[in-house]
Design a protein around this motif. Structure first.
Motif, short mmCIF file in Angstrom:
data_model
loop_
_atom_site.label_atom_id
_atom_site.label_comp_id
_atom_site.label_asym_id
_atom_site.label_seq_id
_atom_site.Cartn_x
_atom_site.Cartn_y
_atom_site.Cartn_z
N ASP A 54 0.84 -1.19 0.00
CA ASP A 54 0.00 0.00 0.00
C ASP A 54 0.88 1.25 0.00
O ASP A 54 1.01 1.95 1.00
N TYR A 55 1.49 1.54 -1.14
CA TYR A 55 2.39 2.68 -1.27
C TYR A 55 1.70 3.99 -0.96
O TYR A 55 2.30 4.95 -0.48
N GLN A 56 0.40 4.07 -1.25
CA GLN A 56 -0.33 5.31 -1.01
C GLN A 56 -0.36 5.63 0.48
O GLN A 56 -0.13 6.78 0.89
N LEU A 57 -0.64 4.64 1.31
CA LEU A 57 -0.65 4.84 2.76
C LEU A 57 0.73 5.24 3.25
O LEU A 57 0.89 6.20 4.02
N PHE A 58 1.77 4.54 2.80
CA PHE A 58 3.12 4.83 3.28
C PHE A 58 3.59 6.20 2.81
O PHE A 58 4.28 6.92 3.54
N GLU A 59 3.25 6.58 1.59
CA GLU A 59 3.63 7.91 1.11
C GLU A 59 3.00 8.99 1.97
O GLU A 59 3.65 9.96 2.37
N ARG A 60 1.74 8.80 2.30
CA ARG A 60 1.04 9.81 3.09
C ARG A 60 1.61 9.90 4.50
O ARG A 60 1.80 10.99 5.05
N MET A 61 1.89 8.75 5.10
CA MET A 61 2.46 8.77 6.45
C MET A 61 3.85 9.39 6.44
O MET A 61 4.18 10.21 7.31
N ALA A 62 4.68 9.01 5.49
CA ALA A 62 6.05 9.51 5.44
C ALA A 62 6.06 11.03 5.24
O ALA A 62 6.85 11.75 5.85
N HIS A 63 5.18 11.52 4.36
CA HIS A 63 5.11 12.96 4.13
C HIS A 63 4.58 13.68 5.36
O HIS A 63 5.11 14.72 5.80
N PHE A 64 3.54 13.11 5.96
CA PHE A 64 2.93 13.72 7.14
C PHE A 64 3.91 13.80 8.29
O PHE A 64 3.97 14.79 9.02
N VAL A 101 -10.73 4.88 23.15
CA VAL A 101 -10.99 4.79 21.71
C VAL A 101 -10.33 5.97 21.01
O VAL A 101 -9.73 6.84 21.65
N PHE A 102 -10.48 6.03 19.67
CA PHE A 102 -9.93 7.15 18.92
C PHE A 102 -10.91 7.55 17.82
O PHE A 102 -11.98 6.96 17.67
N PHE A 103 -10.54 8.56 17.02
CA PHE A 103 -11.46 9.14 16.04
C PHE A 103 -11.54 8.34 14.74
O PHE A 103 -12.45 8.55 13.95
N ILE A 104 -10.58 7.48 14.47
CA ILE A 104 -10.52 6.79 13.18
C ILE A 104 -10.31 5.29 13.40
O ILE A 104 -9.85 4.87 14.46
N ARG A 105 -10.67 4.52 12.38
CA ARG A 105 -10.38 3.08 12.41
C ARG A 105 -9.51 2.65 11.23
O ARG A 105 -9.11 1.50 11.16
N ASP A 106 -9.26 3.57 10.31
CA ASP A 106 -8.38 3.28 9.19
C ASP A 106 -7.29 4.34 9.15
O ASP A 106 -7.57 5.54 9.14
N PRO A 107 -6.01 3.93 9.13
CA PRO A 107 -4.91 4.90 9.24
C PRO A 107 -4.79 5.84 8.05
O PRO A 107 -4.15 6.88 8.15
N LEU A 108 -5.41 5.50 6.93
CA LEU A 108 -5.35 6.38 5.77
C LEU A 108 -6.00 7.72 6.08
O LEU A 108 -5.72 8.72 5.42
N LYS A 109 -6.87 7.77 7.09
CA LYS A 109 -7.58 9.01 7.42
C LYS A 109 -6.88 9.83 8.51
O LYS A 109 -7.36 10.90 8.87
N PHE A 110 -5.75 9.36 9.03
CA PHE A 110 -5.12 10.07 10.14
C PHE A 110 -4.64 11.46 9.71
O PHE A 110 -4.85 12.45 10.42
N GLN A 111 -4.01 11.55 8.57
CA GLN A 111 -3.51 12.85 8.10
C GLN A 111 -4.65 13.84 7.95
O GLN A 111 -4.55 15.00 8.39
N ASP A 112 -5.76 13.39 7.35
CA ASP A 112 -6.91 14.28 7.17
C ASP A 112 -7.49 14.70 8.51
O ASP A 112 -7.85 15.87 8.71
N PHE A 113 -7.59 13.75 9.43
CA PHE A 113 -8.13 14.08 10.75
C PHE A 113 -7.28 15.14 11.44
O PHE A 113 -7.81 16.15 11.94
#
Length: 457
Positions: A34-44, A132-144
């Motif tokens: 999942d390069y999209q997830l890793f790219e977003r996390m690395a940039h964030f 608990v937390f606000f998200i259940r999928d890490p792809l949304k952490f940057q947006d949150f």
């Protein structure tokens, strides 16, 4: 209304799904492809220099953990092999969204990160003061986090951004209910609970795995601040919580927490009515009653705030044998993201800093890098396998295999999930005053939020 442009990666590749990470089955672990997830996390992870992107402002102290309850049949971790076992620790409290200069009494979740220096290596339990937390999928952490930080045009925090994101993300309702309840602003770090929040695992010598939830219940009692008192204190002493923790320890009033654990047999996860790896859900105590594991005490202040509190680096992947993770998607992303952040923020040799260094021998083949200050292992062999008595793997520490199934795809994490029941259950547990505070806090935060979707100044 103009047509929105197609979202792309940094390379201009169109993004087909920006809601769901790639996993093996709807409940399965994430995939490295999942390069999209890793790219977003690395940039964030590299958006802020040099303070932490999240959890920037905090306070910390050293202490000790003592085992008081027997869970040795569930885990082979030596720490839990006998009642009375002890280890040193470092605990860092923090704000989630606020920056370094933020007032301590602003409404915000608090980080609750612990580094246990065990004889089998560091165990980092990196959680919050909410279960608990606000998200259940890490792809949304940057947006949150972007929605909770500052507007790109004015540099101001904006309730419209926050509520816009929350209103479009129903999975956040449970955490929002906690955040705007009376527990949204603790009276002090000493008067709040801590939680691992995620589902973790433990495993024993027989290769049996159990899913677990970690809880830390304050022994000082829960105390909170009303919104008006928090606002007043913020104007009088922006470092109120940091000052309180340091002063209490200096006086010898050592804060303590009772460490508890919920334990679920591995097989139960297949049929349990609540998704056991969903970070937005709790396990009801009637189904899996918490049991006492130990007592955590803070008894020593740092000598240098920057060297010890600011350079403290916690990693959910620091897990001695017998302690493990779960298919929780957000947790799996954190395993990569936290270490990546530390390498950027502090440097590649962050684990050798005194506050992060294990209290047991370390044998790796890591060499060189910026700010190597420990002798760099001298002339010892730096590759493996080798014929010169270098460190070798130890298969006896291997974790039991995890059975997974399912096709690799981007599964809709909102489909089939009930996001209102537990938030409603929490509301129904509140007394009249707590309900009134929750409603009043929400009304106050939403007072200037427009009904239209316009992004007004």
């Amino acid at each position: 209304m103009s047509k929105c442009p197609v979202m792309t990666t940094s390379a201009g590749v169109p993004v087909a799904d920006n809601e769901n990470s790639l996993s093996a089955g709807p409940r399965g672990p994430l995939l490295m492809e999942d390069y999209q997830l890793f790219e977003r996390m690395a940039h964030f992870n590299r958006e802020r220099v040099p303070e932490r992107v999240v959890h920037a402002k905090g306070a910390g102290a050293y202490g000790q953990f003592e085992v008081t309850g027997d869970i040795s049949r569930f885990t082979r971790a030596h720490l839990f092999s006998a009642i009375g076992n002890r280890c040193d620790l470092f605990l860092r409290f923090s704000h989630v969204a606020g920056e370094q200069g933020y007032a301590d009494t602003v409404r915000d979740p608090r980080g609750f990160a612990i580094k246990f220096y065990t004889e089998e290596g560091n165990w980092d339990l990196v959680g919050n003061n909410t279960p608990v937390f606000f998200i259940r999928d890490p792809l949304k952490f940057q947006d949150f986090i972007h929605s909770q930080k500052r507007r790109p045009d004015t540099g101001l925090r904006d309730n419209t951004m926050q509520w816009d994101w929350w209103s479009l993300s129903p999975e956040s309702l449970h955490q929002v209910t906690i955040l705007f309840s009376d527990r949204g602003i603790p009276a002090s770090y000493r008067n709040m609970n801590g939680y691992g929040s995620h589902t973790f695992s433990v495993w024993n010598d027989q290769g049996e795995r159990y899913w677990v939830k970690w809880h830390l219940k304050t022994m000082q009692g829960i105390k909170t601040l009303r919104a008006e008192d928090a606002a007043r204190i913020a104007g009088e002493d922006p470092d109120f919580h940091r000052r309180d923790l340091h002063a209490a320890i200096a006086r010898g009033e050592f804060p303590r927490w009772q460490v508890q654990i919920q334990i679920m047999p591995e097989k139960d996860a297949e049929t349990y009515g609540i998704h056991p790896f969903d970070l937005t859900k709790v396990w009801p105590h009637k189904d899996y009653p918490p049991q006492e594991v130990g007592i955590l005490t803070l008894n020593r202040n740092p000598e240098n705030f920057f060297a010890e509190v600011e350079q403290a680096a916690f990693e959910p992947g620091n897990l001695p044998p017998g302690l493990g993770v779960s298919p929780d998607k957000v947790l799996q992303a954190r395993l990569l993201s936290y270490a990546d952040t530390h390498r950027y923020r502090i440097g590649i040799n962050y684990a050798s800093l005194p506050v992060n260094q294990p209290h047991c021998p370390v044998h790796t083949y890591h060499r060189d890098g910026h700010m190597r200050f420990d002798g760099n292992s001298g002339g010892a062999v730096n590759y493996e396998p080798n014929s010169f008595s270098g460190p070798v793997q130890a298969p006896e520490y291997r974790a039991p295999p995890l059975k997974i199934s399912g096709d690799a795809d981007r599964y809709d994490h909102r489909q089939g999930n009930e996001d209102y029941q537990q938030a409603g259950d929490l509301f129904r547990l509140m007394n009249a005053d707590q309900k009134a505070q929750l409603i009043g806090n929400i009304v106050g935060a939403m007072r200037e939020v427009p009904k239209s979707p316009e992004f007004d100044s």
